[in-house]
Design an enzyme around this catalytic site. Sequence first.
Site, PDB file in Angstrom:
ATOM      1  CD  GLU A   1      41.875  39.637  35.555  1.00  0.00           C
ATOM      2  OE1 GLU A   1      41.818  40.885  35.537  1.00  0.00           O
ATOM      3  OE2 GLU A   1      42.324  39.000  36.527  1.00  0.00           O
ATOM      4  NE  ARG A   2      42.825  35.000  34.972  1.00  0.00           N
ATOM      5  CZ  ARG A   2      44.149  35.086  34.973  1.00  0.00           C
ATOM      6  NH1 ARG A   2      44.857  34.842  33.884  1.00  0.00           N
ATOM      7  NH2 ARG A   2      44.785  35.427  36.070  1.00  0.00           N
TER       8      ARG A   2
ATOM      9  CE  LYS B   1      39.856  40.377  42.911  1.00  0.00           C
ATOM     10  NZ  LYS B   1      40.479  39.800  41.701  1.00  0.00           N
TER      11      LYS B   1
ATOM     12  CD  GLU C   1      42.922  36.977  42.990  1.00  0.00           C
ATOM     13  OE1 GLU C   1      42.405  37.610  42.059  1.00  0.00           O
ATOM     14  OE2 GLU C   1      43.126  35.758  42.963  1.00  0.00           O
TER      15      GLU C   1
ATOM     16  NE  ARG D   1      42.624  30.874  46.908  1.00  0.00           N
ATOM     17  CZ  ARG D   1      42.938  31.050  45.643  1.00  0.00           C
ATOM     18  NH1 ARG D   1      44.155  30.826  45.224  1.00  0.00           N
ATOM     19  NH2 ARG D   1      42.034  31.472  44.770  1.00  0.00           N
TER      20      ARG D   1
ATOM     21  CE  LYS E   1      36.107  33.819  42.092  1.00  0.00           C
ATOM     22  NZ  LYS E   1      37.503  33.742  41.640  1.00  0.00           N
TER      23      LYS E   1
ATOM     24  CG  ASP F   1      40.017  31.065  41.415  1.00  0.00           C
ATOM     25  OD1 ASP F   1      38.911  31.400  40.974  1.00  0.00           O
ATOM     26  OD2 ASP F   1      41.080  31.605  41.097  1.00  0.00           O
TER      27      ASP F   1
ATOM     28  CD  GLU G   1      32.146  35.561  40.826  1.00  0.00           C
ATOM     29  OE1 GLU G   1      31.845  36.446  41.656  1.00  0.00           O
ATOM     30  OE2 GLU G   1      33.288  35.476  40.338  1.00  0.00           O
TER      31      GLU G   1
ATOM     32  CD  GLU H   1      40.978  31.952  35.930  1.00  0.00           C
ATOM     33  OE1 GLU H   1      39.854  32.332  36.323  1.00  0.00           O
ATOM     34  OE2 GLU H   1      42.034  32.315  36.475  1.00  0.00           O
TER      35      GLU H   1
ATOM     36  CD1 TRP I   1      48.143  33.242  44.616  1.00  0.00           C
ATOM     37  CD2 TRP I   1      49.325  35.054  44.052  1.00  0.00           C
ATOM     38  NE1 TRP I   1      47.309  34.331  44.740  1.00  0.00           N
ATOM     39  CE2 TRP I   1      48.017  35.460  44.389  1.00  0.00           C
ATOM     40  CE3 TRP I   1      50.246  36.029  43.663  1.00  0.00           C
ATOM     41  CZ2 TRP I   1      47.612  36.789  44.345  1.00  0.00           C
ATOM     42  CZ3 TRP I   1      49.835  37.359  43.621  1.00  0.00           C
ATOM     43  CH2 TRP I   1      48.530  37.732  43.956  1.00  0.00           C
TER      44      TRP I   1
HETATM   45  O1  GCW Z   1      40.364  33.125  39.277  1.00  0.00           O
HETATM   46  C1  GCW Z   1      40.978  34.282  39.646  1.00  0.00           C
HETATM   47  C2  GCW Z   1      41.455  34.831  38.333  1.00  0.00           C
HETATM   48  C3  GCW Z   1      41.585  36.314  38.330  1.00  0.00           C
HETATM   49  C4  GCW Z   1      40.265  36.925  38.801  1.00  0.00           C
HETATM   50  C5  GCW Z   1      39.995  36.422  40.210  1.00  0.00           C
HETATM   51  C6  GCW Z   1      38.665  36.932  40.753  1.00  0.00           C
HETATM   52  C7  GCW Z   1      39.219  38.961  38.114  1.00  0.00           C
HETATM   53  O2  GCW Z   1      42.664  34.212  37.995  1.00  0.00           O
HETATM   54  O3  GCW Z   1      41.864  36.699  37.032  1.00  0.00           O
HETATM   55  O4  GCW Z   1      40.284  38.322  38.753  1.00  0.00           O
HETATM   56  O5  GCW Z   1      39.928  35.026  40.208  1.00  0.00           O
HETATM   57  O6  GCW Z   1      37.704  36.186  40.675  1.00  0.00           O
HETATM   58  O7  GCW Z   1      38.602  38.029  41.249  1.00  0.00           O
END
Ligand code: GCW
Length: 730
Positions: free
Chosen positions: A199-200, A319, A323, A368, A392, A397, A419, A425, A574
Amino acid sequence: MIRLNRYLRNATNQYDKISIMNIRFLLLIFIYILIGPASFATDPLTSEGDDGYRLWLKYEPVTELSVKAEYIKYATFIGQSGKGEILQSASSELQTGFQKLLGKNVPVTESPGKRSGGIVFKLIPGTANDRQDEGYQVQLSGGNIVVSSKSENGILYGAFALLRHMQMQLPVKNLNLASNPKVRYRMLNHWDNTDGTIERGYAGSSLWKWYELPERVDPRYQDYARANASLGINGTVLNNVNASARFMSQEYIVKVAAVANVMRKYGIKTYLSVYFAAPKTLGGLTTSDPLDPQVRAWWKEKVTQIYKEIPDFGGFLVKANSEGEPGPQDYGRTHADGANMLAEAFKPYDGIVIWRAFVYKADPKEDRFKAAYEEFVPLDGKFDPKVIVQVKNGPIDFQPREPFSPLFGNMPKTPLGIEFQITQEYLGFASHAVYEAPIFKECLESDTYVNGKGSTVANVVDGSLHSYSRTLMAGVANTGSDRNWTGHPLAQANWYAFGRLSWDHQLSSEQIAREWTELTLTRNQKARESIVGLMLRSREIYVDYNTPLGLSRPWMGVHFAPEPWQNKGARPDWTAVYYHRADSVGLGFNRTESGSNALVQYRPQVQQQWNNPDKTPLPYLLWFHHVGWDKKLSTGRILWEELCTRLYTGADSVSWMQQQWDLAKSSLDPQIYTDVAQRLKIQHREAIWWRNAWVLYLQTFAKQPVPKGFEPPKQTLEEVKKSVNIYLMR
Ligand code: GCW
């Protein structure tokens, strides 16, 4: 020359032939004078074709003869002083290094006695599990280079520090390399799936070949471990946080164990991401409620089962309720209930639970930005001591620029890990060169003011502000099966920078860039400086053409392309329009008191920096304010003009990056040179794409012409939209 050869063949008399040969000789000298110095200027690093596989561990032969002579004095033996497998790795790394750097085969002895002329390891008795135990010192003593530490890991890090020093051909006279890690858990998070996708991920498929394991252990795992250990990284989470329950099955646990066996030799602990609903889906229980006794028993048993196969297992990363992932809230429980239940299962062991704070509700009225703070701050003090909450760097994000997350400093009773996202990404994937150290540093150096001035995010993360010892820095990995590991050759620097900063967040972006460039690309100083210059400016350039003045663009329909017009999504947050809020009045998200008031989550001193649109530094302006198109900014330009100026100069600056890269050409390996040069071309084309998309789309609101001096986009908005829509087609 061809003509001359033909003439020579046709020449009949001997005299003609001799004089023609003389001419040819002179010509050769002339050509040599013209191109000779250039080929001599070629760095020795480039003597063999370079596919980038060796990363920063190239160990090219030492060219400075006096330095080499000095090093050779200590190359008669390696005194390993013990049998531990991490010590063995340190020895073998030094052996490889010395073989390549000096052309010397250096024998290893477990009991060096009183000999001199070698590298000697010295393990000092220490306390278990203190991050300071992983520090090292490398010094001259008794005619040896002595690498000392309280732990085997520290010896390994010391050995790598010495090799780094020698790769840079620095003198060993007065050698004193001493360093302690500032953070205890320094880890990579892989978002790798069971089917080999990432993923990414933009550098090929996953390094982990689950279908081959446990029988076949790819030798590449060891090279991965070496690279990480050379930076001081001591943990790796092998699978995606959007986790598969499969990893909790015995079948997969033994596969993971086979990888862990390799990691262990390099002082790296293996961790897994877990699927919170696994008790139900894998265990066959009727619930995954964290307060249910059967569920608790299931996890305990699971953890025990894992430790049977992996005695030094690191722990879980989770997690949850984010999402669409399952979590404790599905049963009316809190994040703390979920995390503590798992922590309980780890009680008999050394492992930990890392619980992510990346959460946001699907509430269109809410901002958000505020979500993680609102859910987690009330839980401060409620987490088990074995839990670290992983936050994060920013509140949304991994944007090209974000303010620091307001969680930092606001949970004094809970260890907060940070993180970062190494994989690009939102930073142009593997086709844009963006050096990330300045992004990491910008966040770490931000002042939260929670305990007055100087309460930086780094001080929260390294535990010094609220005195906790379980400290963590995680980076979402950018590695994959591409031969050069990271797709873009310059993206190796981001892995490198993350690792170095997780060890010591006080290192500067510039120092790290210089070090990496010298180890990886060239020792030629001029070439190095132009590459370092490119790297240091690359982030601002990217921000300028991608998200200037504090715009943000989290997840949108097409991840690869500009889509600021995107207004339909499964949930309002989104969509792109949710974030930039463009309208006929202006642009940006009002997060002041008259807007979402997210600013209130920061201390007053931080609020003061950002709550007045006239005083907010321009890079953060649209993060916090909805600004009128005609508003005059500190640069003297109105918002619309400033936006255009940045979008245009950003895109143009990519040509400057191309020039910088070309300046270094003669000192670079041709393969690497060409690879980066071609990627820079893509970057230039895409930068113009991004610029045009923003300019044309925002123009429909601003209703103003492109300012004088800039050429209006050649395409129409509809044409740009079409070029993006291709990515939505089957
Ligand atoms: O940035 C978003 C990404 C998802 C990612 C999510 C996360 C792993 O688009 O792909 O999923 O964050 O950090 O959980």
